[in-house]
Write an enzyme that holds these catalytic residues in place. Structure first.
Site, PDB file in Angstrom:
ATOM      1  N   LYS A  75       7.818   2.076  30.877  1.00 21.54           N
ATOM      2  CA  LYS A  75       7.026   2.701  29.807  1.00 21.54           C
ATOM      3  C   LYS A  75       7.069   4.216  29.898  1.00 21.54           C
ATOM      4  CE  LYS A  75       3.417   3.813  32.593  1.00 21.54           C
ATOM      5  NZ  LYS A  75       2.593   5.016  32.692  1.00 21.54           N
ATOM      6  N   THR A 116       0.334   5.499  27.310  1.00 25.68           N
ATOM      7  CA  THR A 116       1.214   6.558  27.796  1.00 25.68           C
ATOM      8  C   THR A 116       1.910   7.280  26.649  1.00 25.68           C
ATOM      9  OG1 THR A 116       1.604   5.167  29.728  1.00 25.68           O
ATOM     10  CG2 THR A 116       2.993   7.086  29.496  1.00 25.68           C
TER      11      THR A 116
END
Length: 348
Positions: free
Chosen positions: A194, A251
């Site tokens: 990610k 994120t």
């Protein structure tokens, strides 16, 4: 539940967990490898530049003595940057005890070996002793919010469910909810890859592409992370969970994200070297991009967004050029998978 926890690594995440767990009544030791940093934290009860506005409770023991730190608890949370984990693990070999559970808190894939963090720990520490348990704790959890006591959920993963439940009990508080998972490889791939997508999201922010592009990036990003995870033996449902889509969303969207910030600066025209020179804290996604790119080649998995980020970071390609390449790729079905994964997928 283990009420005594040693956190190895006094960056933002290690410090945040130390503060949070101490305030929840745990017996916490925080280790930093630089004595000067420990002395500064003891004097100020703060950890600048990582979390300058966060007060470190007096109950948190601060030390640069690794032997003393590890002797203080039978549960160790290792929160050093991923590319430094091996060197710390080499030191832990000499203080490891039979009753210790080790929890990797770092997100990343080691360059060159392409090992996950739990695999690095297993390789260095050995697996002969069944009592030397190893697990991970991943999920959407910015350090600033955890230190501030804002509600956060993460996932504890270990091959044995009982070990994952032990980690769950050790870290779970009224403000930090911990779920259990035994798909360690899925959790680690999702929670590490990610960061590559966060850089891509930041690049889009810097260029000014807007919300439509970011929504597409997150959606197609989790699809390519899932493809890699499945090729490596992960369970597909893991990528719909906290270490998958949950961690990816936070994120890619948050102003706290160092990887998103790095990408944003590149999108605005800075070079990677210029951005890194101006950052105090580690952006794991840069090194992880190298590893995920190499894993994709190793497993024969197509990861076009990762390839684009790699080309921008390491081959000097321009962001707009790579976005045009992504947008003009050959047409696909939304649920596209490589032939090998299609054949192995359970029939509905």
């Amino acid at each position: 539940m283990s009420s005594s926890i040693t956190l190895l690594g006094a960056g933002s995440w290690g410090t945040a967990l130390a503060v949070h767990l101490a305030e929840a009544g745990r017996d916490v030791t925080l280790w930093a490898h630089r004595p000067a940093a420990v002395e500064r934290m003891r004097r100020t009860r703060q950890n600048a530049p990582y979390l300058p506005e966060v007060h470190i409770p007096s109950s948190v023991r601060l030390t640069a003595d690794l032997e003393a730190a590890t002797a203080a608890a039978d549960l160790w949370g290792v929160a050093v940057p991923s590319q430094h984990l091996r060197s710390v693990a080499e030191r832990l070999r000499f203080v490891l005890r039979d009753d210790v559970t080790i929890v990797s808190l770092a997100k990343g894939i080691e360059n060159d070996t392409l090992l996950t963090m739990s695999q690095v720990l297993e390789e260095v520490l050995g697996t002969e002793d069944p009592q030397a348990h190893i697990g991970v704790l991943y999920g959407p959890s910015h350090a600033e919010e955890v230190a501030d006591g804002r509600p956060t959920t993460v996932v504890a993963a270990a091959p044995e469910e009982t070990v994952a439940e032990q980690i769950q009990a050790a870290f779970m508080t009224e403000r930090l909810r911990v779920y259990v998972n035994t798909d360690v490889i899925g959790v680690e791939i999702g929670g590490s890859a990610k960061n590559v997508l966060a850089i891509a999201a930041g690049i889009g922010d810097g260029v000014g592409y807007g919300d439509n592009a970011k929504a597409a990036l997150i959606t197609r990003g989790i699809a390519e992370i899932r493809r890699l995870g499945l090729a490596m033996g992960a369970k597909p449902q893991t990528f719909a969970g906290l270490a998958g889509i949950g961690d990816l969303i936070v994120t890619c969207m948050s102003q706290h994200s160092r990887n998103r910030y790095l990408g944003e600066q590149i999108g605005r025209g800075k070079t990677l070297e210029e951005v890194l020179d101006g950052m105090e804290m580690v952006a794991e996604g840069v090194r992880t991009t190298q590893s995920i790119h190499d894993l994709a080649e190793t497993y024969g998995v197509e990861m076009p967004i990762t390839e684009a980020v790699y080309a921008i970071l390491f081959d000097g390609r321009r962001p707009r050029e790579m976005v045009e390449r992504l947008m003009t790729r050959s047409a696909k079905h939304e649920n596209w998978l490589p032939d090998a994964l299609q054949e192995s997928r359970p029939k509905s």
